[in-house]
Design a protein around this motif. Sequence first.
Motif, PDB file in Angstrom:
ATOM      1  N   VAL A   1       0.819  -1.210   0.000  1.00 52.01           N
ATOM      2  CA  VAL A   1       0.000   0.000   0.000  1.00 52.01           C
ATOM      3  C   VAL A   1       0.854   1.261   0.000  1.00 52.01           C
ATOM      4  O   VAL A   1       0.616   2.199  -0.775  1.00 52.01           O
ATOM      5  N   CYS A   2       1.885   1.309   0.859  1.00 53.97           N
ATOM      6  CA  CYS A   2       2.728   2.516   0.941  1.00 53.97           C
ATOM      7  C   CYS A   2       3.439   2.786  -0.377  1.00 53.97           C
ATOM      8  O   CYS A   2       3.518   3.930  -0.836  1.00 53.97           O
ATOM      9  N   ARG A   3       3.945   1.727  -0.998  1.00 56.66           N
ATOM     10  CA  ARG A   3       4.652   1.901  -2.269  1.00 56.66           C
ATOM     11  C   ARG A   3       3.701   2.371  -3.371  1.00 56.66           C
ATOM     12  O   ARG A   3       4.041   3.225  -4.194  1.00 56.66           O
ATOM     13  N   MET A   4       2.498   1.804  -3.402  1.00 53.46           N
ATOM     14  CA  MET A   4       1.551   2.202  -4.436  1.00 53.46           C
ATOM     15  C   MET A   4       1.068   3.639  -4.223  1.00 53.46           C
ATOM     16  O   MET A   4       0.826   4.373  -5.190  1.00 53.46           O
ATOM     17  N   GLU A   5       0.931   4.061  -2.971  1.00 56.14           N
ATOM     18  CA  GLU A   5       0.593   5.469  -2.720  1.00 56.14           C
ATOM     19  C   GLU A   5       1.698   6.374  -3.249  1.00 56.14           C
ATOM     20  O   GLU A   5       1.432   7.432  -3.839  1.00 56.14           O
ATOM     21  N   GLN A   6       2.949   5.965  -3.023  1.00 54.48           N
ATOM     22  CA  GLN A   6       4.082   6.729  -3.550  1.00 54.48           C
ATOM     23  C   GLN A   6       4.030   6.789  -5.077  1.00 54.48           C
ATOM     24  O   GLN A   6       4.280   7.848  -5.675  1.00 54.48           O
ATOM     25  N   LEU A   7       3.678   5.678  -5.710  1.00 54.40           N
ATOM     26  CA  LEU A   7       3.567   5.633  -7.163  1.00 54.40           C
ATOM     27  C   LEU A   7       2.541   6.645  -7.673  1.00 54.40           C
ATOM     28  O   LEU A   7       2.834   7.455  -8.568  1.00 54.40           O
ATOM     29  N   PHE A   8       1.341   6.627  -7.112  1.00 49.35           N
ATOM     30  CA  PHE A   8       0.295   7.529  -7.584  1.00 49.35           C
ATOM     31  C   PHE A   8       0.633   8.990  -7.278  1.00 49.35           C
ATOM     32  O   PHE A   8       0.339   9.884  -8.080  1.00 49.35           O
ATOM     33  N   ARG A   9       1.256   9.249  -6.128  1.00 55.16           N
ATOM     34  CA  ARG A   9       1.658  10.629  -5.830  1.00 55.16           C
ATOM     35  C   ARG A   9       2.626  11.148  -6.888  1.00 55.16           C
ATOM     36  O   ARG A   9       2.518  12.294  -7.344  1.00 55.16           O
ATOM     37  N   ASN A  10       3.601  10.310  -7.263  1.00 55.50           N
ATOM     38  CA  ASN A  10       4.557  10.730  -8.288  1.00 55.50           C
ATOM     39  C   ASN A  10       3.860  11.030  -9.613  1.00 55.50           C
ATOM     40  O   ASN A  10       4.156  12.031 -10.273  1.00 55.50           O
ATOM     41  N   LEU A  11       2.934  10.150 -10.024  1.00 54.69           N
ATOM     42  CA  LEU A  11       2.226  10.356 -11.286  1.00 54.69           C
ATOM     43  C   LEU A  11       1.363  11.619 -11.247  1.00 54.69           C
ATOM     44  O   LEU A  11       1.378  12.421 -12.194  1.00 54.69           O
ATOM     45  N   PHE A  12       0.610  11.805 -10.156  1.00 60.77           N
ATOM     46  CA  PHE A  12      -0.240  12.994 -10.044  1.00 60.77           C
ATOM     47  C   PHE A  12       0.608  14.267 -10.004  1.00 60.77           C
ATOM     48  O   PHE A  12       0.260  15.272 -10.628  1.00 60.77           O
ATOM     49  N   LEU A  13       1.718  14.213  -9.253  1.00 63.21           N
ATOM     50  CA  LEU A  13       2.571  15.394  -9.127  1.00 63.21           C
ATOM     51  C   LEU A  13       3.183  15.770 -10.477  1.00 63.21           C
ATOM     52  O   LEU A  13       3.269  16.959 -10.827  1.00 63.21           O
ATOM     53  N   ASN A  14       3.590  14.774 -11.244  1.00 60.81           N
ATOM     54  CA  ASN A  14       4.126  15.053 -12.582  1.00 60.81           C
ATOM     55  C   ASN A  14       3.082  15.770 -13.447  1.00 60.81           C
ATOM     56  O   ASN A  14       3.394  16.719 -14.170  1.00 60.81           O
ATOM     57  N   ALA A  15       1.834  15.282 -13.382  1.00 61.42           N
ATOM     58  CA  ALA A  15       0.771  15.891 -14.181  1.00 61.42           C
ATOM     59  C   ALA A  15       0.496  17.324 -13.728  1.00 61.42           C
ATOM     60  O   ALA A  15       0.295  18.227 -14.553  1.00 61.42           O
ATOM     61  N   LEU A  16       0.505  17.552 -12.418  1.00 59.25           N
ATOM     62  CA  LEU A  16       0.238  18.892 -11.895  1.00 59.25           C
ATOM     63  C   LEU A  16       1.349  19.868 -12.257  1.00 59.25           C
ATOM     64  O   LEU A  16       1.097  21.045 -12.546  1.00 59.25           O
ATOM     65  N   GLU A  17       2.581  19.399 -12.243  1.00 64.02           N
ATOM     66  CA  GLU A  17       3.722  20.272 -12.510  1.00 64.02           C
ATOM     67  C   GLU A  17       3.971  20.473 -13.996  1.00 64.02           C
ATOM     68  O   GLU A  17       4.721  21.377 -14.387  1.00 64.02           O
ATOM     69  N   ALA A  18       3.363  19.639 -14.846  1.00 66.01           N
ATOM     70  CA  ALA A  18       3.608  19.730 -16.280  1.00 66.01           C
ATOM     71  C   ALA A  18       2.893  20.919 -16.911  1.00 66.01           C
ATOM     72  O   ALA A  18       3.261  21.352 -18.001  1.00 66.01           O
TER      73      ALA A  18
END
Length: 488
Positions: A379-396
């Motif tokens: 669960v912790c790793r998958m939360e990290q995965l989605f945070r990275n993906l969402f953050l990339n989209a927000l910063e793009a």
Amino acid sequence: MSSGPMTYLNHILVIEDDLDAAESLSDMLSIDGFQITTTASVQDAMELLESQRFGVILTDRHLPDGLIEHRLQEILEVSSKTPVIVVTGYSDLQAVILAFRQGISDYVIKPIIPEDLIQTVRRILERRVLEQHLQIEHAFAERIQSTAEAIILVIDFDGRVIHFNRFFTELTGWAQGDLIGENWFDRCIYPEDRDRLINVCDTMSRTDRYRGCTNRIRCKNGEAREIRWSNSKWSEADGGQQFILAIGIDVSDLAEATQRAVRAERLAAIGETVAALAHESRNAIQRINAASEVLAINIRGNVDSEEELSVVQRAASDLSTLLESVRAFAAPIQAKLECADLREIWRRSWDDLECKRSGRDVELVENATSCLHDVKVDVCRMEQLFRNLFLNALEASEGPVRIEIDCECNDEMVCLKVTDDGPGLTAEQSAHLFEPFYTTKPTGTGLGMPICQRIVEAHGGTIAAGNHLNGTEVAICVPRVKAAVLVS
């Protein structure tokens, strides 16, 4: 280490202008049976490399004719990419990152422990032997492709699928009814390879044969297979319409083994280097932080000085974050699996980024689906995965952002597509997206997507990225139930 035509692997070239240091390195390695040749400069080494082959090049960083990273490409070119180990007494993180980007195989920090140095050299030489064996296997696969089980594919010069054999169906899951008459490039080729392969098709229309083409194809279940093709022009019996006859062999295991070997070696080197740098830097960063707090009290009210102090504090924080990011990337990942609802995981990750979304026009859209989201994951790793993906989209994008999640499931796999409406990926970004330290952000570490890849692989899944309409699409597939995989 070796015999016959590969005896050069036991021969090590040492580049060191300090005679005592050169003699010490020679003694360390000679005791373990290596043959040593020493030079005092890069220029002398270049002259030797033009006529001799070596298993490893061991070099000091500071040499009479410059820093080794400034001459590294010349050395790699003249030595046919012989592995280079850099020895230095300076823990310079930027120099380490630059050297790894340019192609060094390892970094050794002084004082040198003989056993560690010998182990490093032997590990690199073992990798070279593995690479030689993989090359032999690849050549063997090339020779037998006309007789072994192989893909037989026929397409016309517009890319429409005309025919394929049973082995193709067994390998990919695509049946005749799925693909016959469909466009091969749209259905089975990944976006990053599409233009290149269409150019191959165009070349085939003007020539009789095009060899040496390798690319991934998309299987029906979303998985990717690496295929090595031999293409030729084929005409109907009456000499009418012409087609491309493609004979393909599956080299996925070979490509994966090569990538694993290189990645494991690189991660081990990065991990050892960062551990040394973190040890040396931690106390220094703590002293900077402590001194900054005291100084902040003394200069309170002095606007100019407070602004300068803020720059120092941010720099210390950035350095600490970078060291931790690299350490987290290089550390082995052991997924601790538990039953969870994947939908709840990405929703928590979205909530964690509330401060990044505050004041912006952003939206997360969960498209209607009948997919059951229960899956065994860390669960912790998958939360990290989605945070990275969402953050990339927000910063793009600086404007409004719409992120969509589509989900498809079967009894074995859960496949997600995370898309945004940002600027998408350039050709360069697509090619290097999962490479460590590659970034287009002014303050980025270039480790976000490589970490995402390692998390997915630790779950036995796959991840790929490409352009979708005007934005970026990241496709992720993970097994519903799978034993934890150690990714080192």
